[in-house]
Scaffold this motif. Structure first.
Motif, PDB file in Angstrom:
ATOM      1  N   GLU A   1     -51.704  47.803 -38.269  1.00 28.35           N
ATOM      2  CA  GLU A   1     -50.602  47.743 -39.218  1.00 28.35           C
ATOM      3  C   GLU A   1     -49.289  47.501 -38.488  1.00 28.35           C
ATOM      4  O   GLU A   1     -49.123  47.888 -37.338  1.00 28.35           O
ATOM      5  N   SER A   2     -48.345  46.914 -39.212  1.00 24.55           N
ATOM      6  CA  SER A   2     -46.990  46.744 -38.704  1.00 24.55           C
ATOM      7  C   SER A   2     -46.041  46.661 -39.882  1.00 24.55           C
ATOM      8  O   SER A   2     -46.462  46.446 -41.023  1.00 24.55           O
TER       9      SER A   2
ATOM     10  N   GLY B   1     -43.632  49.093 -40.744  1.00 21.24           N
ATOM     11  CA  GLY B   1     -43.039  50.331 -41.212  1.00 21.24           C
ATOM     12  C   GLY B   1     -41.676  50.562 -40.593  1.00 21.24           C
ATOM     13  O   GLY B   1     -41.238  49.830 -39.708  1.00 21.24           O
TER      14      GLY B   1
ATOM     15  N   LEU C   1     -45.221  45.566 -45.325  1.00 18.82           N
ATOM     16  CA  LEU C   1     -46.209  45.974 -44.339  1.00 18.82           C
ATOM     17  C   LEU C   1     -47.255  44.880 -44.175  1.00 18.82           C
ATOM     18  O   LEU C   1     -47.616  44.206 -45.149  1.00 18.82           O
TER      19      LEU C   1
ATOM     20  N   CYS D   1     -51.129  44.028 -42.169  1.00 14.13           N
ATOM     21  CA  CYS D   1     -52.298  44.610 -41.518  1.00 14.13           C
ATOM     22  C   CYS D   1     -53.259  43.486 -41.169  1.00 14.13           C
ATOM     23  O   CYS D   1     -53.737  42.770 -42.056  1.00 14.13           O
TER      24      CYS D   1
ATOM     25  N   THR E   1     -48.911  53.547 -40.461  1.00 18.66           N
ATOM     26  CA  THR E   1     -47.539  53.220 -40.087  1.00 18.66           C
ATOM     27  C   THR E   1     -46.592  54.033 -40.961  1.00 18.66           C
ATOM     28  O   THR E   1     -46.805  54.163 -42.166  1.00 18.66           O
ATOM     29  N   GLN E   2     -45.567  54.593 -40.338  1.00 16.14           N
ATOM     30  CA  GLN E   2     -44.646  55.485 -41.047  1.00 16.14           C
ATOM     31  C   GLN E   2     -43.613  54.675 -41.822  1.00 16.14           C
ATOM     32  O   GLN E   2     -42.994  53.753 -41.276  1.00 16.14           O
TER      33      GLN E   2
END
Length: 121
Positions: A6-7, A9, A20, A22, A115-116
């Protein structure tokens, strides 16, 4: 084995947007479904949205309807979660998932690391 990365966040103000991504890699089936869960502090993990290889979509969370949308790029084996009109209550760790079909997304075979997403008021 399948890996999900994932990216996208981060920290955003209320009313803002985030997207987001993924990406799936490894031994994926020829067609598979992908989706998103989230888990807020002190709450259970919640299924949000899913999408099949053909583009068939499924959703579960009323709290994100009309604000979050899911899409995918099959050539890139990537799923996206577009989040608009974000609220502080959207603050959570967001997880990408992969399953053999849309109906299996609520009990997926694979999970990303998460991801936060933090939404400030």
């Amino acid at each position: 084995q399948v890996q999900l990365e994932e990216s996208g966040g981060g920290l955003v103000q209320a009313g803002g947007s985030l997207r987001l991504s993924c990406a799936a890699s490894g031994r994926t089936d020829s067609s598979f479904a992908m989706g998103w869960f989230r888990q807020a502090p002190g709450k259970e993990r919640e299924f949000l949205l899913g999408i099949g290889w053909s583009g068939l979509r499924t959703s579960s969370a009323d709290s994100v309807k009309g604000r979050f949308t899911i899409s995918r790029d099959n050539a890139k084996k990537t799923v996206y979660l577009q989040m608009n009109s974000l609220k502080p209550e959207d603050t959570a760790v967001y997880f990408c998932v992969l399953a053999s079909s849309v109906v299996r997304l609520r009990a997926p075979d694979y999970w990303g690391q998460g991801t936060q997403v933090t939404v400030s008021s």
